[in-house]
Design a protein around this motif. Structure first.
Motif, PDB file in Angstrom:
ATOM      1  N   PRO A 157      43.232  31.957  52.440  1.00  0.00           N
ATOM      2  CA  PRO A 157      44.223  33.031  52.274  1.00  0.00           C
ATOM      3  C   PRO A 157      45.254  33.173  53.450  1.00  0.00           C
ATOM      4  O   PRO A 157      45.046  32.252  54.516  1.00  0.00           O
ATOM      5  N   SER A 163      43.825  36.998  57.355  1.00  0.00           N
ATOM      6  CA  SER A 163      42.540  37.527  57.519  1.00  0.00           C
ATOM      7  C   SER A 163      42.720  39.006  58.279  1.00  0.00           C
ATOM      8  O   SER A 163      43.298  39.030  59.364  1.00  0.00           O
ATOM      9  N   LEU A 190      40.634  41.814  59.961  1.00  0.00           N
ATOM     10  CA  LEU A 190      39.354  41.700  60.749  1.00  0.00           C
ATOM     11  C   LEU A 190      39.004  43.046  61.188  1.00  0.00           C
ATOM     12  O   LEU A 190      39.952  43.593  62.006  1.00  0.00           O
ATOM     13  N   GLU A 241      42.515  37.957  52.884  1.00  0.00           N
ATOM     14  CA  GLU A 241      41.041  38.011  53.150  1.00  0.00           C
ATOM     15  C   GLU A 241      40.474  39.346  54.025  1.00  0.00           C
ATOM     16  O   GLU A 241      41.130  39.425  54.942  1.00  0.00           O
ATOM     17  N   LEU A 251      37.677  40.883  56.240  1.00  0.00           N
ATOM     18  CA  LEU A 251      36.154  40.784  56.796  1.00  0.00           C
ATOM     19  C   LEU A 251      35.842  42.085  57.529  1.00  0.00           C
ATOM     20  O   LEU A 251      36.545  42.458  58.675  1.00  0.00           O
ATOM     21  N   ASP A 291      39.222  39.618  47.975  1.00  0.00           N
ATOM     22  CA  ASP A 291      38.554  38.624  48.747  1.00  0.00           C
ATOM     23  C   ASP A 291      37.964  39.360  50.057  1.00  0.00           C
ATOM     24  O   ASP A 291      38.774  39.377  51.045  1.00  0.00           O
ATOM     25  N   ALA A 315      36.898  34.013  59.861  1.00  0.00           N
ATOM     26  CA  ALA A 315      38.288  34.079  59.275  1.00  0.00           C
ATOM     27  C   ALA A 315      38.739  32.788  58.905  1.00  0.00           C
ATOM     28  O   ALA A 315      38.377  31.471  59.420  1.00  0.00           O
ATOM     29  N   ARG A 316      39.298  32.669  57.532  1.00  0.00           N
ATOM     30  CA  ARG A 316      40.050  31.718  57.213  1.00  0.00           C
ATOM     31  C   ARG A 316      41.360  31.751  56.970  1.00  0.00           C
ATOM     32  O   ARG A 316      42.148  30.570  56.472  1.00  0.00           O
ATOM     33  N   GLY A 317      42.137  32.671  57.196  1.00  0.00           N
ATOM     34  CA  GLY A 317      43.632  32.923  57.161  1.00  0.00           C
ATOM     35  C   GLY A 317      44.218  32.210  57.924  1.00  0.00           C
ATOM     36  O   GLY A 317      43.863  31.879  59.118  1.00  0.00           O
ATOM     37  N   VAL A 319      45.846  36.157  61.452  1.00  0.00           N
ATOM     38  CA  VAL A 319      44.772  37.138  61.886  1.00  0.00           C
ATOM     39  C   VAL A 319      45.275  38.606  62.318  1.00  0.00           C
ATOM     40  O   VAL A 319      46.009  38.573  63.154  1.00  0.00           O
ATOM     41  N   ARG A 340      45.936  32.020  63.350  1.00  0.00           N
ATOM     42  CA  ARG A 340      44.617  31.859  63.859  1.00  0.00           C
ATOM     43  C   ARG A 340      44.753  30.540  64.538  1.00  0.00           C
ATOM     44  O   ARG A 340      43.462  30.793  65.760  1.00  0.00           O
TER      45      ARG A 340
END
Length: 338
Positions: free
Chosen positions: A7, A10, A12, A38, A40, A65, A88-90, A93, A181
């Motif tokens: 992504p 993210s 959050l 994304e 989360l 997602d 997190a994968r983005g 963030v 990130r």
């Protein structure tokens, strides 16, 4: 193994006992363009209906997602944010508190900004959300609060200017900052078990950003409500606020030594924090704490106290100078010579 691309963002969202406001928060997210985003959520062992509401909302949006993470025990906001960062994968963030909202089109505006200039850090503005806004709130400009005292709509690589613009206004919330990130490496996390965690982390985050941009748009609705972490003052919270100033000149090094703008903005930020803390300690008749807060403030100054006072007078900030002198005197402190 999934071959889906990572992504670009993210989002959050820590969740704890916000059942009354969580649906509005989630619906404000659901109304955004979430392609490549994304989401989360983290349940920090809420004791109300918040987890069930979050789970139900996610089940009604299977196209997203999105995941709901859980703590086995309540650990507080800082730990929840740290956990979310680790999951997190983005590429970027963005923290959002679960009682706040995203304004319509906020994520699309962020994406346009980053498509034009992929900076390390994006700063946005916010509006206060009140159950019953009054005329005085509108007169204060609460419908659009600027978070940065510096240029807007242009990518910059001026770290001293970034620090000065952030500290002069003092809006260090994590939710008005969107960061790569990669800036949140393992040695930068929120202090677990403490409030005012943004004060402790945002200056360090800013110093890691090689480029930044301020977008003068309201992307966050910041809810004012009873029961929030910062709504109810306490001596423990004022302790945390002053603790967040610890080693400020050293943390801002080398800018605290070489840049006059940073020295003033950081010292002014420390003064505002000190006045807020010592006023509350005074109402609690806690003279010992008042003295501790004064010493913590003096240690956090990035310039001699007399120079800070002179800067206030030069800017015509007579009332601020008088207030600071008053509370220094009330705390029975003897200012160290500059």
């Amino acid at each position: 193994m999934s071959t889906a691309p990572a992504p670009w963002l993210s989002l959050l969202v820590p969740v704890y006992n916000v059942a009354e406001w969580l649906p509005a928060c989630l619906d404000s997210i659901g109304s955004q363009d979430l392609r490549g985003v994304e989401l989360l959520l983290l349940d920090d062992c809420a004791t109300d209906a918040s987890p069930a509401l979050a789970q139900d909302w996610l089940q009604r949006h299977p196209e997203l997602d999105a995941r709901l993470l859980r703590h086995e025990r309540n650990q507080g906001l800082s730990a929840a944010r740290n956990h979310l960062l680790e999951a997190a994968r983005g590429d970027y963030v963005w923290f959002l508190d679960s009682d706040d909202v995203l304004t319509p089109g906020a994520i699309a505006s962020l994406r346009r900004t980053l498509d034009r200039q992929p900076v390390d850090l994006v700063l946005c503005d916010f509006a206060y959300l009140r159950a019953q806004p009054k005329l005085k709130h509108r007169l204060r400009g609460e419908q659009h609060v600027r978070t940065f005292a510096g240029p807007s709509n242009a990518p910059l690589t001026d770290t001293p200017g970034l620090l000065t613009g952030l500290l002069e206004l003092g809006y260090l919330h994590s939710w008005s900052k969107v960061a790569r990130r990669s800036l949140w490496s393992d040695d930068l996390r929120f202090p677990v078990g403490r409030t005012f965690e943004d004060m402790a982390s945002t200056p360090d985050l800013a110093m890691r950003a090689r480029s930044h941009i301020h977008v003068p748009e309201v992307w966050i609705g910041y809810r004012q409500r009873a029961g929030s972490i910062l709504a109810g003052a306490s001596l423990n919270k004022t302790d945390d606020m002053m603790r967040a100033l610890h080693d400020l000149p050293q943390r801002l090094h080398p800018y605290s030594e070489s840049e006059a703008g940073v020295r003033f903005a950081a010292s002014h930020f420390a003064a505002r924090s000190f006045i807020g803390a010592v006023r509350f300690a005074s109402r609690q008749s806690d003279a010992e704490r008042m003295g501790h807060y004064c010493q913590a403030f003096l240690a956090a100054l990035c310039m001699p106290l007399d120079d800070l006072m002179a800067q206030y007078l030069r800017r015509g900030w007579w009332w601020r100078a008088l207030r600071l002198r008053h509370w220094l005197s009330r705390s029975a402190a003897t200012p160290r010579p500059g």
